[in-house]
Design a protein around this motif. Structure first.
Motif, short mmCIF file in Angstrom:
data_model
loop_
_atom_site.label_atom_id
_atom_site.label_comp_id
_atom_site.label_asym_id
_atom_site.label_seq_id
_atom_site.Cartn_x
_atom_site.Cartn_y
_atom_site.Cartn_z
N VAL A 290 0.84 -1.20 0.00
CA VAL A 290 0.00 0.00 0.00
C VAL A 290 0.88 1.26 0.00
O VAL A 290 0.57 2.26 -0.65
CB VAL A 290 -0.94 -0.06 1.23
N THR A 291 2.01 1.21 0.70
CA THR A 291 2.95 2.33 0.69
C THR A 291 3.44 2.58 -0.74
O THR A 291 3.51 3.73 -1.21
CB THR A 291 4.16 2.04 1.60
N GLY A 292 3.77 1.49 -1.44
CA GLY A 292 4.22 1.63 -2.83
C GLY A 292 3.13 2.23 -3.71
O GLY A 292 3.39 3.13 -4.53
N ALA A 293 1.89 1.76 -3.54
CA ALA A 293 0.78 2.28 -4.36
C ALA A 293 0.55 3.76 -4.05
O ALA A 293 0.26 4.57 -4.95
CB ALA A 293 -0.48 1.48 -4.09
N ALA A 294 0.70 4.14 -2.77
CA ALA A 294 0.51 5.54 -2.39
C ALA A 294 1.60 6.41 -3.02
O ALA A 294 1.33 7.54 -3.48
CB ALA A 294 0.51 5.67 -0.86
N GLN A 295 2.83 5.88 -3.06
CA GLN A 295 3.90 6.64 -3.71
C GLN A 295 3.60 6.82 -5.19
O GLN A 295 3.84 7.88 -5.77
CB GLN A 295 5.25 5.93 -3.52
N ARG A 296 3.04 5.79 -5.80
CA ARG A 296 2.66 5.88 -7.22
C ARG A 296 1.62 7.00 -7.42
O ARG A 296 1.71 7.78 -8.37
CB ARG A 296 2.09 4.54 -7.69
N ALA A 297 0.66 7.10 -6.51
CA ALA A 297 -0.37 8.15 -6.62
C ALA A 297 0.28 9.54 -6.51
O ALA A 297 -0.10 10.48 -7.23
CB ALA A 297 -1.44 7.96 -5.55
N VAL A 298 1.26 9.68 -5.63
CA VAL A 298 1.96 10.98 -5.50
C VAL A 298 2.75 11.26 -6.77
O VAL A 298 2.71 12.38 -7.31
CB VAL A 298 2.90 10.98 -4.27
N ASP A 299 3.43 10.25 -7.30
CA ASP A 299 4.25 10.44 -8.51
C ASP A 299 3.36 10.87 -9.68
O ASP A 299 3.73 11.76 -10.46
CB ASP A 299 4.99 9.15 -8.88
N LEU A 300 2.19 10.24 -9.81
CA LEU A 300 1.28 10.60 -10.91
C LEU A 300 0.80 12.05 -10.74
O LEU A 300 0.68 12.80 -11.72
CB LEU A 300 0.06 9.67 -10.92
N THR A 301 0.53 12.43 -9.50
CA THR A 301 0.03 13.79 -9.24
C THR A 301 1.12 14.82 -9.53
O THR A 301 0.88 15.86 -10.16
CB THR A 301 -0.43 13.93 -7.76
N LEU A 302 2.32 14.49 -9.10
CA LEU A 302 3.46 15.40 -9.33
C LEU A 302 3.68 15.62 -10.83
O LEU A 302 3.88 16.76 -11.28
CB LEU A 302 4.70 14.74 -8.70
N ALA A 303 3.62 14.54 -11.60
CA ALA A 303 3.82 14.67 -13.06
C ALA A 303 2.73 15.56 -13.64
O ALA A 303 3.00 16.42 -14.49
CB ALA A 303 3.80 13.28 -13.71
#
Ligand SMILES: Cc1cc2nc3c(=O)[nH]c(=O)nc-3n(C[C@H](O)[C@H](O)[C@H](O)COP(=O)(O)OP(=O)(O)OC[C@H]3O[C@@H](n4cnc5c(N)ncnc54)[C@H](O)[C@@H]3O)c2cc1C
Length: 380
Positions: free
Chosen positions: A251-264
């Motif tokens: 879940v931590t990894g998936a949450a980081q993915r959501a942040v990365d997508l938002t940042l992009a």
């Protein structure tokens, strides 16, 4: 205190990243989500790559890696291939660790080599229509007849039940009609006559099918009993920290993915003549999102370290489950707000993460029940 990765851990993370780029790129995940098509074949590929051997003792054909390494694999899979993380956790953190902790010697000898070498899929058959959070209300019965157990009852919301090789099934074998005493665990092959499945349509996690199971006099041999008769509840509790650690890391990894997508997105998307990431409200939102993910990562690594060291981890397992799953909901909620229409379109990865995230604050032991555990561990 040392948060650095060993050279071996760095290599494993790199190889898991390459594995996911090859077998589960974002467009393939989107297709599988849209078509409700789980990537079960990846279990064999994970086995071939040695991933399913990681935590198990060398005597069982494993690699004997610490749980910190397993958590890194789980986090990497969560970030780059959520569907793979679920399969990996089911095989290693649930199936493998259940066999190792309370499986009989014969079950370990027969199944550990297959799990490590071929990638067996295990489902957990615990929940029933009247037994959700109150797991001790299980009513499915197993009656002993000569050299067999005969199972009668209903299970609900069992993930991957119709595809799993085995359903780790919690049954009542004692006299009492409810309560923790008298529960036992049977290892039921999914193609046992008298076992049937009805799919349950749902709002997310489309690559994780859920089923009701009917046991109508299904017969398994006496040797299907895992651990001690009547000790099923204790056995289940003894492995929960592995499942919680796997979920928290993924879940931590998936949450980081959501942040990365938002940042992009906030870097590229312009409104009022500038990238929206230049507006202070968006900058602070991203800061809050990343802080939630970092909290989640720290507690998930701490839990993995406690497990590696063999230290008590009941409270930390509950805390990691709560913090990680609520972080994922926080970042996907704010990710959706920030991507706006670009997140709401069905092709968007963010909407899938947002839908999938909804499950995890009540699934796998609800966060209310986790908070009860934390309070109890604090002496309340
Ligand atoms: C997609 C999906 C996959 C699942 N996969 C599996 C699986 O593979 N195997 C399996 O066995 N089960 C599985 N489950 C079941 C899941 O574990 C249960 O949904 C979960 O335990 C909660 O039970 P419930 O839904 O019956 O909610 P209930 O127990 O009815 O709870 C409803 C609400 O009341 C709260 N509540 C209940 N008791 C208390 C209390 N004592 N104190 C405070 N609050 C309380 C809960 O936290 C929740 O918010 C799955 C469920 C879903 C939706």
């Amino acid at each position: 205190m040392d948060f650095s990765l060993t050279e071996e851990q760095r290599q494993i993370v790199n190889s898991v990243e390459r594995f996911l780029e090859r077998h589960l790129p974002p467009e393939e995940q989107a297709r599988r989500d849209a078509q409700h098509d789980p990537p079960y074949h990846l279990l064999k590929v994970m086995a071939d790559d040695g991933l399913l051997a990681l935590p198990f003792p060398q005597a069982q054909g494993g690699l004997g890696s610490g749980w910190d390494t397993v958590a890194l694999v789980q986090e990497t899979m969560g970030r780059k291939g959520w569907m793979a993380a679920s399969l990996f956790n089911r095989a290693v953190g649930f199936g493998g660790m259940s066999l190792m902790t309370y499986g009989t010697e014969a079950q370990k000898a027969a199944l550990m080599p297959r799990l490590i070498g071929e990638g067996l899929l295990f489902a957990l058959g615990l929940t029933e229509p009247q037994a959700g959070s109150d797991a001790a209300a299980v009513a499915t019965r197993a009656r002993r007849a000569d050299d067999t157990w005969i199972i009668t009852g209903r299970k609900s919301w069992i993930s991957d039940a119709a595809q799993a090789d085995f359903i780790v099934t919690v049954v009542r074998t004692g006299e009492s009609a409810s309560g923790r005493e008298g529960l036992s665990i049977l290892l039921v092959p999914k193609d046992t006559p008298g076992v049937s499945f009805t799919p349950l349509p749902k709002v997310g996690n489309n690559a994780l099918p859920s089923y009701e199971i009917a046991f109508d006099g299904a017969e398994v041999p006496a040797e299907a009993l895992m651990g001690e008769e009547g000790k099923g509840f204790v056995h289940l509790m003894s492995t929960l920290h592995y499942a919680r650690a796997g979920l928290a890391a993924a879940v931590t990894g998936a949450a980081q993915r959501a942040v990365d997508l938002t940042l992009a997105h906030v870097t590229e998307r312009e409104q009022f003549g500038r990238p929206i990431g230049k507006f202070q409200v968006i900058r602070h939102r991203l800061a809050d999102m990343q802080m939630r993910v970092d909290q989640s990562r720290l507690i998930s690594w701490h839990l993995a370290w406690l497990i590696r060291e063999g230290l008590p981890s009941r409270r930390h397992a509950a805390q990691a489950k709560v913090i990680a799953t609520e972080a994922l909901q926080y970042v996907t909620q704010h990710g959706m707000q920030t991507l706006a229409s670009a997140g709401y379109i069905i092709e968007s990865e963010m909407q899938r993460l947002w839908r999938d995230a909804r499950l995890y604050s009540f699934g796998e032991g609800s966060n209310e029940i986790q908070r009860n555990t934390i309070a109890r561990e604090l002496g309340l």
